[in-house]
Design a protein around this motif. Sequence first.
Motif, short mmCIF file in Angstrom:
data_model
loop_
_atom_site.label_atom_id
_atom_site.label_comp_id
_atom_site.label_asym_id
_atom_site.label_seq_id
_atom_site.Cartn_x
_atom_site.Cartn_y
_atom_site.Cartn_z
N VAL A 1 -27.69 -12.61 20.10
CA VAL A 1 -28.95 -11.86 20.01
C VAL A 1 -29.31 -11.29 21.37
O VAL A 1 -29.70 -10.12 21.49
CB VAL A 1 -30.08 -12.76 19.47
CG1 VAL A 1 -31.43 -12.08 19.58
CG2 VAL A 1 -29.80 -13.17 18.03
N ALA A 2 -29.17 -12.10 22.39
CA ALA A 2 -29.46 -11.63 23.75
C ALA A 2 -28.51 -10.51 24.16
O ALA A 2 -28.93 -9.52 24.77
CB ALA A 2 -29.36 -12.79 24.74
N LEU A 3 -27.24 -10.63 23.79
CA LEU A 3 -26.27 -9.58 24.10
C LEU A 3 -26.64 -8.27 23.40
O LEU A 3 -26.60 -7.20 24.01
CB LEU A 3 -24.87 -10.03 23.68
CG LEU A 3 -23.75 -8.99 23.86
CD1 LEU A 3 -23.59 -8.60 25.33
CD2 LEU A 3 -22.44 -9.55 23.30
N LEU A 4 -27.03 -8.35 22.13
CA LEU A 4 -27.44 -7.15 21.41
C LEU A 4 -28.64 -6.50 22.08
O LEU A 4 -28.67 -5.28 22.28
CB LEU A 4 -27.76 -7.49 19.95
CG LEU A 4 -28.24 -6.33 19.09
CD1 LEU A 4 -27.18 -5.23 19.02
CD2 LEU A 4 -28.62 -6.83 17.70
N ALA A 5 -29.62 -7.29 22.46
CA ALA A 5 -30.80 -6.76 23.15
C ALA A 5 -30.41 -6.10 24.47
O ALA A 5 -30.89 -5.01 24.80
CB ALA A 5 -31.82 -7.87 23.39
N TYR A 6 -29.55 -6.75 25.21
CA TYR A 6 -29.09 -6.20 26.49
C TYR A 6 -28.37 -4.87 26.30
O TYR A 6 -28.60 -3.91 27.03
CB TYR A 6 -28.17 -7.23 27.18
CG TYR A 6 -27.77 -6.88 28.58
CD1 TYR A 6 -28.49 -7.36 29.65
CD2 TYR A 6 -26.65 -6.08 28.84
CE1 TYR A 6 -28.11 -7.06 30.96
CE2 TYR A 6 -26.27 -5.77 30.13
CZ TYR A 6 -27.00 -6.27 31.19
OH TYR A 6 -26.63 -5.96 32.48
N LEU B 1 -21.22 -7.50 31.86
CA LEU B 1 -21.58 -8.37 30.73
C LEU B 1 -21.04 -9.78 30.94
O LEU B 1 -21.74 -10.77 30.67
CB LEU B 1 -21.06 -7.79 29.41
CG LEU B 1 -21.65 -6.45 28.99
CD1 LEU B 1 -20.93 -5.92 27.76
CD2 LEU B 1 -23.14 -6.56 28.75
N LEU B 2 -19.82 -9.86 31.43
CA LEU B 2 -19.21 -11.18 31.68
C LEU B 2 -20.02 -11.96 32.72
O LEU B 2 -20.32 -13.14 32.53
CB LEU B 2 -17.77 -11.02 32.15
CG LEU B 2 -16.80 -10.31 31.20
CD1 LEU B 2 -15.42 -10.21 31.83
CD2 LEU B 2 -16.74 -10.97 29.85
N ALA B 3 -20.36 -11.30 33.80
CA ALA B 3 -21.12 -11.97 34.86
C ALA B 3 -22.53 -12.32 34.41
O ALA B 3 -23.11 -13.31 34.86
CB ALA B 3 -21.17 -11.08 36.10
N THR B 4 -23.09 -11.52 33.52
CA THR B 4 -24.46 -11.74 33.06
C THR B 4 -24.54 -12.88 32.05
O THR B 4 -25.45 -13.70 32.11
CB THR B 4 -25.02 -10.44 32.44
OG1 THR B 4 -24.99 -9.42 33.43
CG2 THR B 4 -26.44 -10.64 31.94
N PHE B 5 -23.58 -12.95 31.13
CA PHE B 5 -23.68 -13.92 30.03
C PHE B 5 -22.76 -15.14 30.16
O PHE B 5 -23.09 -16.19 29.62
CB PHE B 5 -23.40 -13.21 28.70
CG PHE B 5 -24.50 -12.29 28.30
CD1 PHE B 5 -25.61 -12.76 27.63
CD2 PHE B 5 -24.45 -10.94 28.62
CE1 PHE B 5 -26.64 -11.92 27.27
CE2 PHE B 5 -25.47 -10.09 28.27
CZ PHE B 5 -26.58 -10.58 27.59
#
Length: 191
Positions: free
Chosen positions: A3-8, A23-27
């Motif tokens: 869900v957080a990835l979709l929002a991002y 994305l890798l570094a963020t999540f």
Amino acid sequence: KSVALLAYLAMPRPGTWHRRDVLLATFWPELSQSRARAALRSALHLLRQRLDDDTIRTRGDDEVSVNPERIRTDVAAMLDDVAAGAHERAVARYAGALLPGLYISDAPEFERWLERERTRLGDVVLRAAAALAAEREAAGDLTGAIDAARRASELSPDDESAMRRWVALLDRVGDRAGALAVFERFRARIS
């Protein structure tokens, strides 16, 4: 995290391309590069299963996006309203902090990003509310200006300039008791 990835991916508006390495570094900062890539592939696969076809898009091996024809966001609509000078619509769209209650304990970079976005969007709507108050005041609609100034002050309760505008407008219409009450609440809050 999905869900957080979709929002991002939908920020700042659907159609924005995001680099996979970011994305890798963020999540998944705690994982090795190969395990983080596998986790991202898995999250994207899950989103693709749950969403309409062609909602999640990729460009080569390096970028991911959501299709703006499949997903619309209130954030993008609010930003479009602000850009068009439709301050009243922009202020009306703002329902509060972005993604309230969403917290991912093992993704501190996502949490920092989310806090920055909440602050940025709060600032955008605060400026829109201040502009709306100024527009209404210039048009002679003091009641509307007071409502917009009140909204600006509610959006940023510690902002002295927002409070001063509200107080000045209340005083201008002769509501000195109301102006004093607003000032006293502000004074009590910051003391």
